[in-house]
Design a protein around this motif. Structure first.
Motif, PDB file in Angstrom:
ATOM      1  N   LYS A  43     -81.680  42.887 -10.395  1.00  0.00           N
ATOM      2  CA  LYS A  43     -82.893  42.292  -9.816  1.00  0.00           C
ATOM      3  C   LYS A  43     -83.639  43.288  -8.927  1.00  0.00           C
ATOM      4  O   LYS A  43     -84.867  43.353  -8.959  1.00  0.00           O
ATOM      5  N   LEU A  44     -82.906  44.051  -8.134  1.00  0.00           N
ATOM      6  CA  LEU A  44     -83.532  45.040  -7.250  1.00  0.00           C
ATOM      7  C   LEU A  44     -84.257  46.113  -8.061  1.00  0.00           C
ATOM      8  O   LEU A  44     -85.384  46.498  -7.739  1.00  0.00           O
ATOM      9  N   LEU A  45     -83.605  46.595  -9.119  1.00  0.00           N
ATOM     10  CA  LEU A  45     -84.201  47.634  -9.949  1.00  0.00           C
ATOM     11  C   LEU A  45     -85.412  47.094 -10.708  1.00  0.00           C
ATOM     12  O   LEU A  45     -86.438  47.770 -10.824  1.00  0.00           O
ATOM     13  N   TYR A  46     -85.286  45.869 -11.199  1.00  0.00           N
ATOM     14  CA  TYR A  46     -86.405  45.248 -11.908  1.00  0.00           C
ATOM     15  C   TYR A  46     -87.607  45.114 -10.979  1.00  0.00           C
ATOM     16  O   TYR A  46     -88.741  45.432 -11.345  1.00  0.00           O
ATOM     17  N   SER A  47     -87.371  44.649  -9.778  1.00  0.00           N
ATOM     18  CA  SER A  47     -88.441  44.487  -8.797  1.00  0.00           C
ATOM     19  C   SER A  47     -89.124  45.824  -8.516  1.00  0.00           C
ATOM     20  O   SER A  47     -90.358  45.900  -8.466  1.00  0.00           O
ATOM     21  N   SER A  48     -88.333  46.862  -8.369  1.00  0.00           N
ATOM     22  CA  SER A  48     -88.870  48.197  -8.117  1.00  0.00           C
ATOM     23  C   SER A  48     -89.732  48.672  -9.293  1.00  0.00           C
ATOM     24  O   SER A  48     -90.835  49.181  -9.100  1.00  0.00           O
ATOM     25  N   ALA A  49     -89.241  48.498 -10.505  1.00  0.00           N
ATOM     26  CA  ALA A  49     -89.976  48.924 -11.703  1.00  0.00           C
ATOM     27  C   ALA A  49     -91.250  48.094 -11.885  1.00  0.00           C
ATOM     28  O   ALA A  49     -92.310  48.618 -12.218  1.00  0.00           O
ATOM     29  N   HIS A  50     -91.150  46.797 -11.635  1.00  0.00           N
ATOM     30  CA  HIS A  50     -92.297  45.909 -11.843  1.00  0.00           C
ATOM     31  C   HIS A  50     -93.412  46.181 -10.846  1.00  0.00           C
ATOM     32  O   HIS A  50     -94.601  46.045 -11.183  1.00  0.00           O
ATOM     33  N   LYS A  51     -93.068  46.593  -9.634  1.00  0.00           N
ATOM     34  CA  LYS A  51     -94.094  46.918  -8.632  1.00  0.00           C
ATOM     35  C   LYS A  51     -95.022  48.015  -9.142  1.00  0.00           C
ATOM     36  O   LYS A  51     -96.220  47.997  -8.881  1.00  0.00           O
ATOM     37  N   ILE A  52     -94.464  48.954  -9.875  1.00  0.00           N
ATOM     38  CA  ILE A  52     -95.263  50.077 -10.364  1.00  0.00           C
ATOM     39  C   ILE A  52     -95.920  49.746 -11.703  1.00  0.00           C
ATOM     40  O   ILE A  52     -97.117  49.948 -11.887  1.00  0.00           O
ATOM     41  N   LEU A  53     -95.131  49.233 -12.634  1.00  0.00           N
ATOM     42  CA  LEU A  53     -95.646  49.017 -13.991  1.00  0.00           C
ATOM     43  C   LEU A  53     -96.520  47.774 -14.125  1.00  0.00           C
ATOM     44  O   LEU A  53     -97.403  47.724 -14.989  1.00  0.00           O
ATOM     45  N   GLN A  54     -96.231  46.750 -13.347  1.00  0.00           N
ATOM     46  CA  GLN A  54     -96.993  45.499 -13.383  1.00  0.00           C
ATOM     47  C   GLN A  54     -96.924  44.783 -14.734  1.00  0.00           C
ATOM     48  O   GLN A  54     -97.777  43.967 -15.040  1.00  0.00           O
ATOM     49  N   VAL A  55     -95.942  45.146 -15.547  1.00  0.00           N
ATOM     50  CA  VAL A  55     -95.776  44.528 -16.858  1.00  0.00           C
ATOM     51  C   VAL A  55     -94.295  44.154 -16.997  1.00  0.00           C
ATOM     52  O   VAL A  55     -93.419  45.021 -16.932  1.00  0.00           O
ATOM     53  N   LYS A  56     -94.045  42.863 -17.179  1.00  0.00           N
ATOM     54  CA  LYS A  56     -92.672  42.347 -17.203  1.00  0.00           C
ATOM     55  C   LYS A  56     -91.814  43.071 -18.240  1.00  0.00           C
ATOM     56  O   LYS A  56     -90.728  43.552 -17.925  1.00  0.00           O
ATOM     57  N   ASP A  57     -92.289  43.127 -19.486  1.00  0.00           N
ATOM     58  CA  ASP A  57     -91.493  43.732 -20.563  1.00  0.00           C
ATOM     59  C   ASP A  57     -91.203  45.208 -20.295  1.00  0.00           C
ATOM     60  O   ASP A  57     -90.089  45.675 -20.510  1.00  0.00           O
ATOM     61  N   ALA A  58     -92.199  45.922 -19.819  1.00  0.00           N
ATOM     62  CA  ALA A  58     -92.014  47.349 -19.551  1.00  0.00           C
ATOM     63  C   ALA A  58     -91.017  47.560 -18.425  1.00  0.00           C
ATOM     64  O   ALA A  58     -90.173  48.467 -18.492  1.00  0.00           O
ATOM     65  N   ALA A  59     -91.080  46.728 -17.394  1.00  0.00           N
ATOM     66  CA  ALA A  59     -90.134  46.837 -16.278  1.00  0.00           C
ATOM     67  C   ALA A  59     -88.716  46.517 -16.745  1.00  0.00           C
ATOM     68  O   ALA A  59     -87.759  47.219 -16.395  1.00  0.00           O
ATOM     69  N   GLN A  60     -88.582  45.477 -17.547  1.00  0.00           N
ATOM     70  CA  GLN A  60     -87.263  45.118 -18.084  1.00  0.00           C
ATOM     71  C   GLN A  60     -86.712  46.247 -18.961  1.00  0.00           C
ATOM     72  O   GLN A  60     -85.527  46.579 -18.880  1.00  0.00           O
ATOM     73  N   ASP A  61     -87.570  46.825 -19.788  1.00  0.00           N
ATOM     74  CA  ASP A  61     -87.142  47.926 -20.652  1.00  0.00           C
ATOM     75  C   ASP A  61     -86.658  49.118 -19.833  1.00  0.00           C
ATOM     76  O   ASP A  61     -85.650  49.738 -20.164  1.00  0.00           O
ATOM     77  N   ALA A  62     -87.376  49.430 -18.755  1.00  0.00           N
ATOM     78  CA  ALA A  62     -86.997  50.568 -17.914  1.00  0.00           C
ATOM     79  C   ALA A  62     -85.617  50.351 -17.303  1.00  0.00           C
ATOM     80  O   ALA A  62     -84.764  51.238 -17.336  1.00  0.00           O
ATOM     81  N   VAL A  63     -85.384  49.159 -16.776  1.00  0.00           N
ATOM     82  CA  VAL A  63     -84.084  48.849 -16.161  1.00  0.00           C
ATOM     83  C   VAL A  63     -82.988  48.836 -17.221  1.00  0.00           C
ATOM     84  O   VAL A  63     -81.901  49.377 -17.011  1.00  0.00           O
ATOM     85  N   GLN A  64     -83.295  48.265 -18.368  1.00  0.00           N
ATOM     86  CA  GLN A  64     -82.305  48.210 -19.443  1.00  0.00           C
ATOM     87  C   GLN A  64     -81.891  49.620 -19.869  1.00  0.00           C
ATOM     88  O   GLN A  64     -80.708  49.890 -20.101  1.00  0.00           O
ATOM     89  N   GLU A  65     -82.853  50.515 -19.980  1.00  0.00           N
ATOM     90  CA  GLU A  65     -82.543  51.908 -20.351  1.00  0.00           C
ATOM     91  C   GLU A  65     -81.602  52.562 -19.342  1.00  0.00           C
ATOM     92  O   GLU A  65     -80.723  53.325 -19.712  1.00  0.00           O
ATOM     93  N   VAL A  66     -81.804  52.254 -18.071  1.00  0.00           N
ATOM     94  CA  VAL A  66     -80.944  52.819 -17.024  1.00  0.00           C
ATOM     95  C   VAL A  66     -79.503  52.340 -17.218  1.00  0.00           C
ATOM     96  O   VAL A  66     -78.563  53.134 -17.173  1.00  0.00           O
ATOM     97  N   PHE A  67     -79.334  51.051 -17.465  1.00  0.00           N
ATOM     98  CA  PHE A  67     -77.979  50.518 -17.617  1.00  0.00           C
ATOM     99  C   PHE A  67     -77.333  50.972 -18.929  1.00  0.00           C
ATOM    100  O   PHE A  67     -76.128  51.215 -18.975  1.00  0.00           O
ATOM    101  N   ILE A  68     -78.122  51.099 -19.961  1.00  0.00           N
ATOM    102  CA  ILE A  68     -77.574  51.616 -21.227  1.00  0.00           C
ATOM    103  C   ILE A  68     -77.070  53.038 -21.017  1.00  0.00           C
ATOM    104  O   ILE A  68     -75.972  53.397 -21.435  1.00  0.00           O
ATOM    105  N   SER A  69     -77.875  53.841 -20.345  1.00  0.00           N
ATOM    106  CA  SER A  69     -77.491  55.226 -20.064  1.00  0.00           C
ATOM    107  C   SER A  69     -76.244  55.275 -19.181  1.00  0.00           C
ATOM    108  O   SER A  69     -75.341  56.082 -19.409  1.00  0.00           O
ATOM    109  N   LEU A  70     -76.202  54.418 -18.168  1.00  0.00           N
ATOM    110  CA  LEU A  70     -75.033  54.377 -17.276  1.00  0.00           C
ATOM    111  C   LEU A  70     -73.765  54.081 -18.069  1.00  0.00           C
ATOM    112  O   LEU A  70     -72.739  54.742 -17.878  1.00  0.00           O
TER     113      LEU A  70
END
Length: 191
Positions: free
Chosen positions: A33-60
Motif C-alpha cells: 500500500k505504501l509503495l502503491y501510494s508513492s507510485a500513484h502520487k507521481i503517475l496519477q494512473v491506477k493501473d500504471a502505479a499498480q504495474d510499477a509496484v508489481q514489477e518491484v515485487f516480481i524483481s524482489l
C-alpha cells in the motif's frame, strides 16, 4: 509456526533469501500500500502505479538469493521510483513519437494530399513488416486504445513483454518513417 508480522525487515530478508514464500508475502503485505501510494502520487494512473509496484515485487522475488539489501524500505522506495520513471519515459516516448508524426502528417495533408497518401502507405507498409505479435500489440494500443496492462491481460503475457514489443515496434516505425519522411519532405520542398 512462525509469526511473520513480528519479524524485522532484516529477518524477513534473510528468510526470503532462503526461498521463504511466507516471508515474501509479509514483505508484500507490509509495503504494498505504501509503495502503491508513492507510485500513484507521481503517475496519477491506477493501473500504471499498480504495474510499477508489481514489477518491484516480481524483481524482489526473482532476485531474492542475489540481493544484498541494507534497508528494505529504502530499497523498495528506490525501486518503485525507478519503475515510475521507466513508465513515464515509456509513455513519453510513445506520446512524443505520435505527436511528431501527427504534426508532420497534418502539415503534409493540408499542403499536399498526394504526398500524405504516400506517407500513409509507407506507414502501413512499415506496420506490416513488424513481426505478427508486435504488429498485433501495436495495433491494440494504437487503434483500440488499450493500455499495456489491458493488452497483457488479453494476450496472457506480462506487461514487461508488452513494453518490450511496443518499444521494438516504435523503434522500427520511427527509423522507417524518419527515412521515408525525410525523402518525402525533400521531394515536397523541391517540387
Amino acid at each position: 509456526m512462525q509469526h511473520y508480522p513480528s519479524h524485522t525487515d532484516n529477518e524477513l530478508l534473510r528468510m526470503l533469501s532462503q526461498n521463504d514464500e511466507l516471508a515474501f508475502a509479509e514483505i508484500y503485505n507490509r509495503y504494498w500500500k505504501l509503495l502503491y501510494s508513492s507510485a500513484h502520487k507521481i503517475l496519477q494512473v491506477k493501473d500504471a502505479a499498480q504495474d510499477a509496484v508489481q514489477e518491484v515485487f516480481i524483481s524482489l522475488w526473482k532476485r531474492r538469493t542475489d540481493l544484498h539489501i541494507e534497508v528494505l524500505q529504502s530499497y523498495l522506495y528506490q525501486a518503485v521510483r525507478f519503475q515510475v520513471f521507466k513508465a513515464i519515459r515509456a509513455e513519453k516516448t510513445d506520446q512524443d513519437f505520435f505527436n511528431r508524426l501527427a504534426l508532420i502528417t497534418k502539415d503534409i495533408l493540408i499542403e499536399d494530399p498526394v504526398l500524405f497518401k504516400e506517407v500513409e502507405t509507407t506507414y502501413q507498409q512499415l506496420i506490416h513488416t513488424l513481426p505478427p505479435d508486435e504488429q498485433e500489440i501495436f495495433l491494440l494500443h494504437r487503434d483500440s486504445g488499450l493500455t499495456y496492462k489491458q493488452i497483457a491481460e488479453q494476450k496472457n503475457i506480462s506487461v514487461k513483454t508488452v513494453e518490450k514489443k511496443m518499444s521494438r515496434s516504435l523503434r522500427e516505425l520511427r527509423f522507417g518513417l524518419d527515412d521515408a519522411l525525410l525523402v518525402l519532405i525533400m521531394i515536397y520542398f523541391n517540387s
